[in-house]
Enzyme design. Sequence first.
Site, PDB file in Angstrom:
ATOM      1  N   CYS A 208     -10.180   1.770 -28.767  1.00 45.88           N
ATOM      2  CA  CYS A 208      -9.625   0.437 -29.051  1.00 45.88           C
ATOM      3  C   CYS A 208     -10.463  -0.685 -28.430  1.00 45.88           C
ATOM      4  CB  CYS A 208      -8.186   0.348 -28.561  1.00 45.88           C
ATOM      5  SG  CYS A 208      -7.081   1.483 -29.409  1.00 45.88           S
TER       6      CYS A 208
ATOM      7  N   HIS B 249      -6.487  -7.532 -28.170  1.00 43.36           N
ATOM      8  CA  HIS B 249      -6.274  -6.274 -28.895  1.00 43.36           C
ATOM      9  C   HIS B 249      -4.781  -6.171 -29.185  1.00 43.36           C
ATOM     10  CE1 HIS B 249      -6.160  -2.187 -30.076  1.00 43.36           C
ATOM     11  NE2 HIS B 249      -5.643  -1.731 -28.950  1.00 43.36           N
TER      12      HIS B 249
ATOM     13  N   ASN C 136      -1.439  -1.410 -34.469  1.00 42.59           N
ATOM     14  CA  ASN C 136      -2.651  -1.258 -33.655  1.00 42.59           C
ATOM     15  C   ASN C 136      -3.750  -0.638 -34.530  1.00 42.59           C
ATOM     16  OD1 ASN C 136      -4.636  -0.455 -31.864  1.00 42.59           O
ATOM     17  ND2 ASN C 136      -3.219   0.402 -30.362  1.00 42.59           N
TER      18      ASN C 136
HETATM   19  O1  UT7 Z   1      -4.497   0.692 -28.046  1.00 45.69           O
HETATM   20  C1  UT7 Z   1      -4.533   1.544 -26.964  1.00 45.69           C
HETATM   21  C2  UT7 Z   1      -3.660   1.041 -25.926  1.00 45.69           C
HETATM   22  N1  UT7 Z   1      -2.293   1.401 -26.219  1.00 45.69           N
HETATM   23  C3  UT7 Z   1      -1.323   0.718 -25.667  1.00 45.69           C
HETATM   24  O2  UT7 Z   1      -1.581  -0.244 -24.987  1.00 45.69           O
HETATM   25  C4  UT7 Z   1       0.075   1.213 -25.846  1.00 45.69           C
HETATM   26  C5  UT7 Z   1       0.815   1.045 -24.559  1.00 45.69           C
HETATM   27  N2  UT7 Z   1       2.177   1.584 -24.580  1.00 45.69           N
HETATM   28  C6  UT7 Z   1       3.169   1.034 -25.310  1.00 45.69           C
HETATM   29  O3  UT7 Z   1       2.963   0.134 -26.098  1.00 45.69           O
HETATM   30  C7  UT7 Z   1       4.570   1.530 -25.055  1.00 45.69           C
HETATM   31  O4  UT7 Z   1       4.572   2.334 -23.902  1.00 45.69           O
HETATM   32  C8  UT7 Z   1       5.166   2.320 -26.255  1.00 45.69           C
HETATM   33  C9  UT7 Z   1       5.487   1.368 -27.375  1.00 45.69           C
HETATM   34  C10 UT7 Z   1       4.194   3.375 -26.710  1.00 45.69           C
HETATM   35  C11 UT7 Z   1       6.471   3.001 -25.844  1.00 45.69           C
HETATM   36  O5  UT7 Z   1       7.374   2.046 -25.307  1.00 45.69           O
HETATM   37  P1  UT7 Z   1       8.119   2.309 -23.930  1.00 45.69           P
HETATM   38  O6  UT7 Z   1       9.034   1.191 -23.710  1.00 45.69           O
HETATM   39  O7  UT7 Z   1       7.043   2.544 -22.887  1.00 45.69           O
HETATM   40  O8  UT7 Z   1       8.946   3.605 -24.245  1.00 45.69           O
HETATM   41  P2  UT7 Z   1       8.861   5.062 -23.551  1.00 45.69           P
HETATM   42  O9  UT7 Z   1       7.601   5.751 -23.958  1.00 45.69           O
HETATM   43  O10 UT7 Z   1       9.172   4.926 -22.099  1.00 45.69           O
HETATM   44  O11 UT7 Z   1      10.071   5.771 -24.260  1.00 45.69           O
HETATM   45  C12 UT7 Z   1      11.415   5.292 -24.122  1.00 45.69           C
HETATM   46  C13 UT7 Z   1      12.321   6.121 -24.976  1.00 45.69           C
HETATM   47  C14 UT7 Z   1      12.125   7.618 -24.837  1.00 45.69           C
HETATM   48  O12 UT7 Z   1      13.387   8.233 -24.928  1.00 45.69           O
HETATM   49  P3  UT7 Z   1      14.168   8.727 -23.582  1.00 45.69           P
HETATM   50  O13 UT7 Z   1      13.225   9.685 -22.930  1.00 45.69           O
HETATM   51  O14 UT7 Z   1      14.365   7.467 -22.773  1.00 45.69           O
HETATM   52  O15 UT7 Z   1      15.403   9.324 -24.126  1.00 45.69           O
HETATM   53  C15 UT7 Z   1      11.314   7.997 -26.023  1.00 45.69           C
HETATM   54  O16 UT7 Z   1      11.523   9.335 -26.427  1.00 45.69           O
HETATM   55  O17 UT7 Z   1      12.052   5.836 -26.366  1.00 45.69           O
HETATM   56  C16 UT7 Z   1      11.854   7.055 -27.075  1.00 45.69           C
HETATM   57  N3  UT7 Z   1      10.945   6.813 -28.177  1.00 45.69           N
HETATM   58  C17 UT7 Z   1      11.337   6.399 -29.396  1.00 45.69           C
HETATM   59  N4  UT7 Z   1      12.560   6.144 -29.877  1.00 45.69           N
HETATM   60  C18 UT7 Z   1      12.625   5.736 -31.163  1.00 45.69           C
HETATM   61  C19 UT7 Z   1       9.579   6.910 -28.172  1.00 45.69           C
HETATM   62  N5  UT7 Z   1       9.107   6.572 -29.384  1.00 45.69           N
HETATM   63  C20 UT7 Z   1      10.171   6.261 -30.153  1.00 45.69           C
HETATM   64  C21 UT7 Z   1      10.321   5.845 -31.474  1.00 45.69           C
HETATM   65  N6  UT7 Z   1      11.560   5.585 -31.944  1.00 45.69           N
HETATM   66  N7  UT7 Z   1       9.259   5.666 -32.300  1.00 45.69           N
END
Ligand code: UT7
Length: 327
Positions: A115, A254, A284
């Site tokens: 990225c 980005h 992204n």
């Molecule tokens: O380009 C390269 C750089 N990339 C980035 O900068 C991405 C950085 N990360 C992010 O943007 C965020 O961390 C994400 C959008 C990927 C995830 O958001 P988050 O607020 O960090 O969520 P999380 O990974 O902590 O997950 C929270 C909950 C989990 O459930 P439990 O364990 O709390 O029950 C996940 O299983 O959300 C769940 N979850 C989803 N739920 C519905 C993860 N993906 C999804 C989904 N739909 N698509």
Amino acid sequence: MTNRVTRISGSGSYLPDRILTNDELAAQIDTSDAWIRERTGIAQRHIAAEGQTTSDLGVEAARRALDDAGLTIADIDLIVVATTTPDFVFPSTATVIQARLGMDHGAAFDVQAVCSGFVYALSVTDALLKTGQHKRALLIGAETMSRILNWEDRSTCVLFGDGAGAWVLSAEEASPEAADRQPGVIGSYLRSDGRLKELLHTTGGPSSTRSSGYLVMQGNAVFRHAVVNISEAMTTLMRQHGLTGEDVDWFVPHQANQRILEAVAKRLGIASGKVISTVANHGNTSAASVPLAFDVAVQDGRIKRGDLCLLEALGGGLTWGSALVRY
Ligand code: UT7
């Protein structure tokens, strides 16, 4: 070397026709439009058609950038493509694009920094132009991230999209004005830390598994690194040039997550009205995201000639970096 400046002569972008909405994804996997919008800001992404490759997207973006610059491929002597999703292991996507554009001179190569690819490739291209080795470059960020996603992994497949953005960069004689006052690339700052590989990587590669594998990410760990490292990269670069967030006309980040964009802008004292965000419509697009966002804002008249733009990116590696350009 010091009397040359790298000017942005033209900008272009291309998105595949097919739009994939959050609701369509929610019909296939355990996710919802509300979750995706709330956690990322993404509403839709574009997906390359069957058989449409990274070079196809890059060629279209390059043609538009050449048109915008009022130039033809005969004027170009260097093509640099930032991509993580090349058409082939080899030849490079840059040489594929070189042939497709009918360029039988000069040189072409790819840069791989995921990225962060466009920021890395900008830094490399700027340096090559400033040495006088090349005079005019096509700098392209192009990706078909849809091809390396695990479409059953809701934590990653909802985040990415396909697209391409391109700049025409020209080496010109610098005017006597201070470097940060005249149009051109003012500077860039690159970082990486390979110890953080496990946070964001693919499960394969030709030398390890004989296949590309799929993208996997520890999202919330990458999120924390993104906010801290991007802020540091931007602060360091601006300090090197005696600039602050208030001097910046446009922040072109980005497009990984709307919450990252906002957190970083806030830390740097950049007003929210100066943030170019396309994350809702593009998702992204990895190395394509910065030039795509830049081109959208040029086309809609927000970014104007003479404006100071701050770019940044963070991606797999981890790699990260920033660049300052006056359009
Ligand atoms: O380009 C390269 C750089 N990339 C980035 O900068 C991405 C950085 N990360 C992010 O943007 C965020 O961390 C994400 C959008 C990927 C995830 O958001 P988050 O607020 O960090 O969520 P999380 O990974 O902590 O997950 C929270 C909950 C989990 O459930 P439990 O364990 O709390 O029950 C996940 O299983 O959300 C769940 N979850 C989803 N739920 C519905 C993860 N993906 C999804 C989904 N739909 N698509």
